[in-house]
Each structure stands twice: as C-alpha cells, then as structure tokens.
Design a protein around this motif. Structure first.
Motif, short mmCIF file in Angstrom:
data_model
loop_
_atom_site.label_atom_id
_atom_site.label_comp_id
_atom_site.label_asym_id
_atom_site.label_seq_id
_atom_site.Cartn_x
_atom_site.Cartn_y
_atom_site.Cartn_z
N GLU A 22 17.01 44.69 7.46
CA GLU A 22 17.32 43.75 8.26
C GLU A 22 18.16 43.42 7.15
O GLU A 22 19.43 43.21 7.75
CB GLU A 22 16.90 42.42 8.51
CG GLU A 22 15.57 43.29 9.71
CD GLU A 22 13.97 41.35 9.94
OE1 GLU A 22 15.04 40.87 11.43
OE2 GLU A 22 13.90 41.37 9.26
N VAL A 23 18.51 43.14 5.47
CA VAL A 23 19.01 42.59 5.44
C VAL A 23 19.79 43.46 4.85
O VAL A 23 20.90 43.45 4.72
CB VAL A 23 17.77 42.34 3.74
CG1 VAL A 23 18.91 42.23 2.05
CG2 VAL A 23 16.73 41.26 3.87
N LEU A 24 19.75 44.94 5.05
CA LEU A 24 20.61 45.96 4.52
C LEU A 24 21.88 46.01 6.19
O LEU A 24 23.17 45.87 5.11
CB LEU A 24 20.30 47.50 4.61
CG LEU A 24 21.25 48.47 4.56
CD1 LEU A 24 21.77 48.45 3.12
CD2 LEU A 24 20.51 49.87 4.99
N ILE A 25 22.09 45.22 6.43
CA ILE A 25 22.76 45.20 7.70
C ILE A 25 23.54 44.30 7.15
O ILE A 25 25.16 43.79 6.92
CB ILE A 25 22.20 44.78 9.03
CG1 ILE A 25 21.08 46.60 9.74
CG2 ILE A 25 22.84 44.53 10.06
CD1 ILE A 25 20.27 45.62 10.93
N ILE A 26 23.12 42.82 6.98
CA ILE A 26 24.06 41.32 6.55
C ILE A 26 24.46 41.78 5.56
O ILE A 26 25.46 42.11 5.05
CB ILE A 26 22.56 40.52 6.47
CG1 ILE A 26 22.10 40.42 7.34
CG2 ILE A 26 23.78 39.30 5.50
CD1 ILE A 26 20.79 38.83 7.53
N LEU A 27 23.52 42.57 4.06
CA LEU A 27 24.31 42.61 2.69
C LEU A 27 25.68 43.66 3.51
O LEU A 27 26.92 43.52 2.11
CB LEU A 27 23.59 43.63 2.29
CG LEU A 27 24.19 44.72 0.61
CD1 LEU A 27 24.26 42.74 0.20
CD2 LEU A 27 23.14 44.60 -0.09
N LYS A 28 25.87 44.85 4.08
CA LYS A 28 26.94 46.02 4.44
C LYS A 28 28.46 44.83 4.91
O LYS A 28 29.01 45.39 4.73
CB LYS A 28 26.68 47.02 5.34
CG LYS A 28 25.76 48.42 3.92
CD LYS A 28 25.11 49.48 4.83
CE LYS A 28 26.02 50.07 4.99
NZ LYS A 28 24.87 51.38 6.41
N GLU A 29 27.58 43.75 5.82
CA GLU A 29 28.64 43.30 6.38
C GLU A 29 29.57 42.71 6.01
O GLU A 29 30.17 42.29 5.77
CB GLU A 29 27.75 41.83 7.78
CG GLU A 29 27.20 43.10 9.28
CD GLU A 29 26.83 42.10 10.06
OE1 GLU A 29 26.22 41.03 9.71
OE2 GLU A 29 26.27 42.62 11.48
N LEU A 30 28.89 41.63 4.53
CA LEU A 30 29.15 41.01 3.63
C LEU A 30 30.22 41.79 2.84
O LEU A 30 30.61 41.37 2.58
CB LEU A 30 28.38 40.04 2.76
CG LEU A 30 27.49 39.03 3.44
CD1 LEU A 30 26.49 38.43 2.80
CD2 LEU A 30 28.27 38.22 4.07
N GLY A 31 29.55 42.92 2.34
CA GLY A 31 30.76 43.64 0.81
C GLY A 31 31.33 45.16 1.47
O GLY A 31 32.54 45.11 0.50
#
Length: 504
Positions: A358-367
């Motif tokens: 779940e965090v990976l999805i958000i991190l990639k959106e932010l990054g």
C-alpha cells in the motif's frame, strides 16, 4: 425519536477550518449512529464575504475526509435546493407569515443614523442596542403609522426586518452537551432577520431551512450559543417544533488561551485546513493536511478525539468504529487543545498499519520518476525497513535518501565520533573481507562482520560506527547489514572505498 436528520451548514467565505471539519464529522457520526441523514447546506447569503471556489473546496475537503453527505448541492435530495441563495422564494413566503405576527417589524434607520445614535450613547458612557428600550424611539413600523410605512416602501426607501424581542421573559434553553440554562429576553437585542438587499441573515434563513429540511438536531460551534434564545423564539413565532441543540466547544491553540487559528498554524508549523487553499487576491497558499502527507483516516481520527472520548479511551478507530461508538452526551464541554505532535502520532500509527504494498503505491505517486531505476522488490525492502521510523510516506524517501544516493559529504559530528586514525584501515580491510561474501544478504553479512571484528580483536562499535558513516554519511538509519543488502555488493564496496579516500 423521529428520524434523525442533521445538517452541516458552512458559509463559502474561505477554506474549511479544522473546527468546521470536526462539526461536520460529529454531525455525520451522530446521524449514521442513529441510521439518519447527513445534509450539507451551503449558507451563502453573506454576499459581501463570498469567496470564489470556497464551496467547491468545502465539498472536496469533506469527500477527502470520507464525510459523504446524503443530500447536498452536489448530491441533490428531496429538500433541494441546498444553497441558500437559491431559496429566496421560500424565505419570502415565510417572511410574509412572520410579519403578520407580533414578533417582527420593519426598520428604516440608515447605518449613518444608527452610528449617530451609537456615538451619543458612547458619549454618555452607555452601549447602544436596538432593543425593547430603544426601538420605540427609532424609525420603524412600531413608531410610524401604517400610511407612513407604506409610503416609505413605495418610495423604495431601504429597510430591514428585525425580530421584536419580547419584554422580560425568561427562556429555558436546553443543550445536549451543556445542559440547561436560562436567559432573560431583556438582555437580547432585536436582531436583523432580513437585510436591506432582501436577503435573509443567518438567523432567519437558518431556522427556516432547518424547519423545511426537517432537521432533528442542530450540532454547531459554541459561538452560536448567544443566538440560541433568538432561535427558540423564532420557532415559537412561526409555530414550529424546534430541533434539539448541541453546541461544541472550541478547538484551542497549542499554547496559551483562545481558539486555534491560521496564525497558530503558521507559528508552530502545522496546517489548520484539510486541503491546500489559495487566496485568490494575494496568491498565498495555506497548507492543508492532504498536501502535507496526512492520511485522511489519520486526520479524521485525530479530529474526532478533539472533544470526544470513545469507550476504554481507545485512540485508533476506523470511521465505522467511530459511528458505532459516537455519543453526543459524551462530547466534552471544555475546549480541546490541539497538538501538532499528537496529529503526527496519528499519522505515524496509520502508516505502521499499512502494508508495504500500500505504501509503495503512494510513494511512487509522490516520487514521480525518482524511482524508475529501482525495482518494486528493492523499494518494498526499503519501505519495510523505514516504515516504522517514518511519520509520513515522504519521510521514507527523505530519511532513507542514502538508499538512493551515495553520500557526497559526511556529517562533522559523526566523523569526530566514528572516524579516527585506525578507522580508514579497518574499513579498507573490511571492504576486502566483504568482497568475499558470496551471499550478500543481511544475515550472512551480519555474521561476516562479527567474524571480522573477532578476528581483529575489535569491539563491534569500532567496526559498525565507521561502517555506518561510510554507507550513510551520518550515524543514523536501520541495521547496517540490512543497508548493505539493499545497496548490494558493488554499491556498498564503492561507498566504503570512497569513505576511506575522502574522510580525513
């Protein structure tokens, strides 16, 4: 109890404040706890203070929080329209009925005339109020003949409609949160109900709309407590059954006295609005919780506990659990002090509860393209290591920057603590030792480093501190063997050699 219907009725005069979100949330929780309806009504009669885009902001903010209205300007409903500016004919109809009673009158006093009277009172050390004492000396339908009133209206002389406050009546007021109180009508003034542009004030439109929309409970901020007596009497004047009232306490600033304000947020470095808000005049942007990296569920959980305590003093609750537990009678009378640290704690706890995927999805959106050269497998390992230490998803990148960039300089204090004359030699020898490790994984690397330290009769601190400094650039981060595994042999050994060459 008849069907519970509550409304959140903000004015589109600016961004939605933290206190407004809490009012909307308590409305929503109460309604859903009782199987009722939550109505969003936009009270846009204050045309002078109207802010372009504020209504859209309010609706977007509530949706981000997960507070979804059953009826609203966007969702519609059988009591539409849900903007007060579109309900003028309804107010006009009820005004005709009110003026037939002894509870309202027309006043032709100009602002200039009232200012002149106000100044006279101040010269005598008195405070002017348009009330039962002064109204019989002023320019209104109580002192003018019917013919004079009709002529003034015919001549299009501007006027307002005022409520005629009864003389010397004691009103017994009931509040779900604050209990019972009493007020004498002699302490209340004759409020304006209809402005000289024909638009209703909050008091009249609010009562008419709550009646028309069959609102059973009015939950609002304590700033409306002084108006409760007037609202009681308006219901009486119209012959309507009044709803039950509950007035919420203030959300207090982190330090000192007073209500939490945007100025406090600017001073202490935290948002007071759910979403970023851009001032159309100045272009200045006020930071929001969403853009600051807060999860909506963490933000909502934090807001819910600013004035209410669930059973067993639980702190982490889903929206569904809040609905099940919410009780207006358990809402606190005293103000709730806001804490930036507590707000961040909630986000940290919700981050811990999320899976690495779940965090990976958000991190990639932010990054964006920051992570295009990294496999999901490697990123998931980094997230697993950093998630427990982070407050926000973006911290995983900022606090774990060493996973993505080799250090170009080394923290001065860390160098003084970890790097001495023998450190370069130890790291050079360790570099050669690690080059022979076939399985470059954390457990094998941990054992290999231990064997190296024992073989050199070195304490682990003599090895691990300069090793961490060489890899990270400072003395922080997760376990060194984990860092080595994620960086891989080639990058790890290159960093060790670079440290030997560059740390003096």
């Amino acid at each position: 109890m008849s069907k519970v219907r509550v409304r959140f009725a903000p004015s589109p005069t600016g961004p939605l404040h933290l206190g407004g979100v809490r009012t909307a949330l308590y409305d929503y929780l109460f309604a859903k706890n009782h199987g009722g309806d939550f109505v969003l009504r936009i009270e846009d009669t204050d045309t002078a203070r109207f802010v372009e885009g504020a209504e859209e902001y309010i609706m977007e903010a509530l949706e981000w929080c997960g507070i979804i209205p059953d009826e609203s300007p966007k969702h519609g409903g059988k009591f539409a329209p849900y903007r007060q500016s579109e309900r003028r004919d309804i107010y006009d109809r009820h005004l005709v009925e009110l003026l037939k009673t002894d509870y309202a009158y027309i006043a032709f006093d100009t602002p200039e005339e009232l200012d002149e009277i106000r100044n006279e009172f101040e010269k005598n050390g008195e405070v002017f109020a348009y009330n039962y004492i002064t109204r019989n000396r002023l320019k209104n339908s109580l002192t003018l003949s019917k013919e004079e009133v009709e002529q003034l209206k015919k001549d299009n002389v501007p006027y307002v409609v005022r409520f005629k406050m009864p003389i010397d009546r004691v009103l017994n007021l009931e509040d779900i949160i604050r209990g019972n109180s009493a007020v004498n009508t002699n302490t209340l003034d004759d409020k304006v109900l209809i402005k000289n542009d024909g638009m209703p004030t909050y008091h009249f439109a609010n009562v008419v709309d709550d009646h028309e929309m069959e609102i059973s409970h009015v939950i609002r901020g304590e700033e409306w407590l002084p108006s409760l007596g007037l609202h009681y009497l308006l219901y009486e004047a119209m012959g309507w059954e009044k709803p039950e009232f509950a007035h919420l306490s203030l959300i207090l600033k982190p330090e000192g006295k007073g209500k939490l304000s945007k100025r406090d947020g600017d001073k202490f470095g935290f948002p007071v609005f759910p979403l970023d808000f851009k001032d159309q005049e100045t272009g200045a942007i006020s930071k929001g919780y969403r853009e600051s990296g807060y999860f909506p569920e963490a933000f909502l959980n934090m807001v819910a506990l600013l004035g209410w305590s669930p059973a067993n003093d639980r702190e982490l609750l889903t929206l569904k659990e809040m609905i099940q537990e919410f009780d207006l009678y358990k809402v606190h009378k005293a103000g709730a002090r806001f804490s930036k640290d507590k707000a961040e704690w909630f986000n940290q706890e919700y981050l811990k509860l999320k899976s690495p995927e779940e965090v990976l999805i958000i991190l990639k959106e932010l990054g964006g393209d920051k992570f295009q050269n990294y496999s999901d497998e490697k990123l998931l390992k980094i997230i697993s290591l950093m998630k427990e230490r982070a407050t926000f998803v973006q911290d995983i990148y900022t606090q774990g920057l060493f996973f993505f960039r080799s250090p170009t300089d080394y923290e001065e204090k860390a160098v003084k603590k970890a790097w001495n004359e023998s450190a370069a030699e130890i790291i050079s020898e360790l570099c050669a030792h690690l080059d022979k490790v076939e399985k470059f994984e954390a457990e094998d690397l941990k054992n290999s480093i231990h064997h190296f330290a024992e073989s050199k009769s070195l304490g682990m601190g003599k090895v691990m501190m300069p090793l961490r400094l060489a890899l990270v650039g400072e003395l922080k981060g997760p376990d060194v063997p984990d860092i080595l595994e994620i960086l891989g042999k080639e990058v790890s050994l290159a960093r060790l050699q670079n440290a030997v060459n560059n740390i003096s």
